[in-house]
Design an enzyme around this catalytic site. Structure first.
Site, PDB file in Angstrom:
ATOM      1  N   LYS A 202       0.836  -1.374   0.143  1.00  0.00           N
ATOM      2  CA  LYS A 202       0.161  -0.032  -0.070  1.00  0.00           C
ATOM      3  C   LYS A 202       0.791   1.306   0.248  1.00  0.00           C
ATOM      4  CE  LYS A 202      -3.288   3.017   0.362  1.00  0.00           C
ATOM      5  NZ  LYS A 202      -4.337   3.135   1.262  1.00  0.00           N
ATOM      6  N   LYS A 277       0.376  11.673   5.328  1.00  0.00           N
ATOM      7  CA  LYS A 277       0.843  10.704   6.449  1.00  0.00           C
ATOM      8  C   LYS A 277       1.222   9.302   5.557  1.00  0.00           C
ATOM      9  CE  LYS A 277      -2.013   7.333   7.179  1.00  0.00           C
ATOM     10  NZ  LYS A 277      -3.056   6.421   7.421  1.00  0.00           N
TER      11      LYS A 277
END
Length: 329
Positions: A202, A277
């Protein structure tokens, strides 16, 4: 038994067939035991709804009670804590914003591990540090349960449509059990390897996505300043070697495409804060593995600057608007 079948006429046969079909359907629904779902935000909300659509009873929790109201109206059970979810369900999916949130939900004072049942399957679809996923997996294993990381790609639109891609890390023997639930919410469920490899896939994907979005925004901005019509330029890019998801599916220029955040003042979609993030997670992993990622590092800095300059809550494709404003300084 054979004689009984022979004596049954056409009408009787159909009545018998309907009764058998009804019993099979009833057993199938009964086999769909409750699924816990923790985290009903932009992504978790449509994911949990798709579980309901597939007939799974949902036991829900979110730190913001107002997020649960809609699910109560849809027939889901709403609880007061993650621990209460674990007490009522032995299959739980979590979808949380960050590593600290995940730690709190799993290991906090009212966390899942306070009341988790042995043999429970815990699937975390948050995007967090792979090292944290491994840490949580060890804590879960000590309680006799199973942890798998299964972050997603596709955004809010794919979550609503049930077309997400899940990247799954964990014990391979448990993959089929996880896949049963994940296919209710996604069209691609890919086993990546041991715990943490789903997260690794991811963050690699999102680093590339950020880089390609910045590149698309730069190219579109340059073309517009050189006198090209943005729709025409996008058309040319999308039939040429520069084509990418950011240009043909999620174009960052207002007016080029409908149904994307750039057509709605960059509202909705995948927030700039979340992209910053995820790029931070990629930087940590790159540092730990001594991997050079110069473009990933630059992308991280750009999205951090965007957060500091008022773009934090806008979709990450607002980098186009950010660049347009930067050029006037």
């Amino acid at each position: 038994m054979a004689a009984a079948v022979v004596r049954r006429g056409p009408a009787g046969w159909w009545r018998w067939h309907r009764r058998v079909a009804a019993m099979v359907c009833s057993r199938a629904m009964a086999s769909k035991t409750p699924v816990g779902f923790i985290g009903l935000g932009n992504m978790g909300n449509p994911m949990a709804k798709n579980l309901l659509k597939h007939g799974y009873p949902v036991i829900a929790y979110d730190v913001f009670p107002e997020a649960c109201k809609e699910f109560q109206d849809l027939g889901a059970q709403v609880t007061d804590s993650p621990a209460d979810v674990a007490e009522r369900a032995d299959r739980i999916i979590t979808m949380l914003p960050s590593s600290p949130n995940a730690k709190e939900v799993y290991t906090g004072a009212n966390g899942i591990l306070k009341k988790v049942k042995k043999g429970s399957l815990l699937i975390d679809s948050s995007t967090i540090d792979p090292a944290v996923s491994k840490e949580l997996a060890k804590a879960v294993e000590k309680m006799g349960a199973v942890f798998m990381d299964a972050p997603v790609s596709g955004g809010v639109g794919a979550a609503r449509a049930g077309n997400l891609t899940f990247m799954v890390g964990g014990v391979e023997q448990e993959f089929d059990a996880a896949k049963e639930l994940l296919t209710c919410m996604g069209s691609n469920v890919v086993y990546c390897g041991a715990v943490g490899t789903g997260q690794a896939a991811k963050i690699c994907n999102n680093m590339l996505l950020a880089i390609s979005m910045i590149g698309t925004a730069e190219a579109m901005n340059l073309g517009i300043r050189l006198g090209l019509d943005p729709k025409l330029l996008a058309k040319i890019l999308n039939m040429s070697s520069g084509r990418c998801w950011s240009s043909d599916t999620y174009n960052p220029v207002p007016g080029v495409m409908e149904g994307v955040p750039s057509a709605n003042n960059y509202q909705g979609g995948f927030g700039t804060t979340l992209m910053a993030k995820d790029l931070g997670l990629a930087q940590i992993s790159a540092t730990n593995s001594m991997t050079p990622v110069p473009l990933g590092s630059q992308a991280h800095q750009i999205y951090r600057m965007m957060c500091a300059k008022g773009y934090a809550l806008k979709d990450f494709s607002a980098v186009f608007q950010f660049l347009r404003e930067e050029e006037t300084l």
